[in-house]
Design a protein around this motif. Structure first.
Motif, mmCIF file in Angstrom:
data_model
loop_
_atom_site.group_PDB
_atom_site.id
_atom_site.type_symbol
_atom_site.label_atom_id
_atom_site.label_comp_id
_atom_site.label_asym_id
_atom_site.label_seq_id
_atom_site.Cartn_x
_atom_site.Cartn_y
_atom_site.Cartn_z
ATOM 1 N N ASP A 153 0.816 -1.222 0.000
ATOM 2 C CA ASP A 153 0.000 0.000 0.000
ATOM 3 C C ASP A 153 0.848 1.270 0.000
ATOM 4 N N LYS A 154 1.838 1.318 -0.898
ATOM 5 C CA LYS A 154 2.712 2.494 -0.983
ATOM 6 C C LYS A 154 1.987 3.647 -1.657
ATOM 7 N N ASP A 155 2.122 4.819 -1.085
ATOM 8 C CA ASP A 155 1.539 6.017 -1.666
ATOM 9 C C ASP A 155 2.443 6.550 -2.768
ATOM 10 N N PRO A 156 1.859 7.138 -3.815
ATOM 11 C CA PRO A 156 2.694 7.756 -4.847
ATOM 12 C C PRO A 156 3.302 9.043 -4.308
ATOM 13 N N PRO A 157 4.417 9.496 -4.890
ATOM 14 C CA PRO A 157 4.987 10.770 -4.446
ATOM 15 C C PRO A 157 4.099 11.925 -4.875
ATOM 16 N N PHE A 158 4.227 13.029 -4.183
ATOM 17 C CA PHE A 158 3.496 14.236 -4.566
ATOM 18 C C PHE A 158 4.144 14.809 -5.810
ATOM 19 N N VAL A 159 3.360 14.991 -6.856
ATOM 20 C CA VAL A 159 3.854 15.573 -8.101
ATOM 21 C C VAL A 159 3.054 16.839 -8.354
ATOM 22 N N GLN A 160 3.727 17.967 -8.315
ATOM 23 C CA GLN A 160 3.041 19.238 -8.513
ATOM 24 C C GLN A 160 2.950 19.526 -9.997
ATOM 25 N N THR A 161 1.719 19.627 -10.501
ATOM 26 C CA THR A 161 1.489 19.964 -11.906
ATOM 27 C C THR A 161 0.481 21.084 -11.974
ATOM 28 N N SER A 162 0.413 21.723 -13.125
ATOM 29 C CA SER A 162 -0.557 22.799 -13.286
ATOM 30 C C SER A 162 -1.965 22.233 -13.451
ATOM 31 N N ILE A 163 -2.069 21.029 -14.016
ATOM 32 C CA ILE A 163 -3.361 20.376 -14.184
ATOM 33 C C ILE A 163 -3.235 18.959 -13.625
ATOM 34 N N PRO A 164 -3.534 18.751 -12.344
ATOM 35 C CA PRO A 164 -3.361 17.420 -11.757
ATOM 36 C C PRO A 164 -4.367 16.411 -12.301
ATOM 37 N N THR A 165 -3.889 15.205 -12.576
ATOM 38 C CA THR A 165 -4.757 14.118 -13.005
ATOM 39 C C THR A 165 -4.379 12.871 -12.213
ATOM 40 N N LEU A 166 -5.223 11.870 -12.253
ATOM 41 C CA LEU A 166 -4.943 10.635 -11.529
ATOM 42 C C LEU A 166 -4.057 9.686 -12.322
ATOM 43 N N THR A 167 -3.580 10.106 -13.473
ATOM 44 C CA THR A 167 -2.711 9.235 -14.271
ATOM 45 C C THR A 167 -1.312 9.827 -14.422
ATOM 46 N N ASP A 168 -0.979 10.855 -13.673
ATOM 47 C CA ASP A 168 0.332 11.490 -13.786
ATOM 48 C C ASP A 168 1.455 10.486 -13.555
ATOM 49 N N ALA A 169 2.364 10.402 -14.480
ATOM 50 C CA ALA A 169 3.617 9.645 -14.371
ATOM 51 C C ALA A 169 3.444 8.157 -14.128
ATOM 52 N N GLY A 170 2.275 7.621 -14.322
ATOM 53 C CA GLY A 170 2.082 6.189 -14.169
ATOM 54 C C GLY A 170 2.107 5.685 -12.731
ATOM 55 N N TYR A 171 1.903 6.549 -11.771
ATOM 56 C CA TYR A 171 1.906 6.118 -10.372
ATOM 57 C C TYR A 171 0.580 5.457 -10.017
ATOM 58 N N ASP A 172 0.598 4.618 -9.002
ATOM 59 C CA ASP A 172 -0.588 3.901 -8.533
ATOM 60 C C ASP A 172 -1.326 4.758 -7.517
ATOM 61 N N PHE A 173 -2.472 5.313 -7.902
ATOM 62 C CA PHE A 173 -3.255 6.155 -7.003
ATOM 63 C C PHE A 173 -4.365 5.369 -6.313
ATOM 64 N N THR A 174 -4.558 4.094 -6.705
ATOM 65 C CA THR A 174 -5.621 3.281 -6.129
ATOM 66 C C THR A 174 -5.256 2.770 -4.752
ATOM 67 N N GLY A 175 -3.985 2.490 -4.540
ATOM 68 C CA GLY A 175 -3.567 1.870 -3.290
ATOM 69 C C GLY A 175 -3.648 0.356 -3.426
ATOM 70 N N ARG A 176 -3.687 -0.326 -2.308
ATOM 71 C CA ARG A 176 -3.761 -1.790 -2.342
ATOM 72 C C ARG A 176 -5.068 -2.216 -2.999
ATOM 73 N N PHE A 177 -4.965 -3.206 -3.898
ATOM 74 C CA PHE A 177 -6.126 -3.690 -4.632
ATOM 75 C C PHE A 177 -6.096 -5.216 -4.622
ATOM 76 N N ILE A 178 -7.130 -5.831 -4.056
ATOM 77 C CA ILE A 178 -7.219 -7.290 -3.949
ATOM 78 C C ILE A 178 -8.257 -7.773 -4.962
ATOM 79 N N TYR A 179 -7.911 -8.831 -5.691
ATOM 80 C CA TYR A 179 -8.835 -9.320 -6.700
ATOM 81 C C TYR A 179 -8.839 -10.846 -6.760
ATOM 82 N N MET A 180 -9.900 -11.380 -7.371
ATOM 83 C CA MET A 180 -10.032 -12.817 -7.617
ATOM 84 C C MET A 180 -10.650 -12.996 -8.991
ATOM 85 N N LYS A 181 -10.132 -13.951 -9.742
ATOM 86 C CA LYS A 181 -10.639 -14.205 -11.092
ATOM 87 C C LYS A 181 -10.822 -15.709 -11.245
#
Length: 86
Positions: free
Chosen positions: A53-81
């Motif tokens: 559950d590592k947090d992404p680093p703070f990246v200061q941008t003029s237009i912040p998005t949840l896809t900046d630099a390919g970091y994981d903004f979801t946090g820990r994600f558990i799945y079953m298939k």
């Protein structure tokens, strides 16, 4: 136009273009694990993305998005298939 308003691509991206305080972020190593089990025609997979559950680093941008630099903004994600082959 004022030369200070040109973008890096408009002036050939010279060395140092875009360098300013806060323009760098450390790399992050995410740990993803998954386990699969097959029995005859049934397959079951269980996994965890971003195990620690590592947090992404703070990246200061003029237009912040949840896809900046390919970091994981979801946090820990558990799945079953489950899949069944006929």
């Amino acid at each position: 136009a004022n030369g200070n308003l040109l973008t890096c691509s408009q002036i050939g991206n010279p060395k140092g273009c875009g360098d300013w305080e806060g323009n760098e972020a450390p790399g992050v190593f995410y740990t993803d694990v998954s386990f699969s089990y097959k029995f005859k025609n049934v397959s079951l997979t269980v996994g965890v993305d971003n195990l620690f559950d590592k947090d992404p680093p703070f990246v200061q941008t003029s237009i912040p998005t949840l896809t900046d630099a390919g970091y994981d903004f979801t946090g820990r994600f558990i799945y079953m298939k489950t899949s069944i082959k006929f």
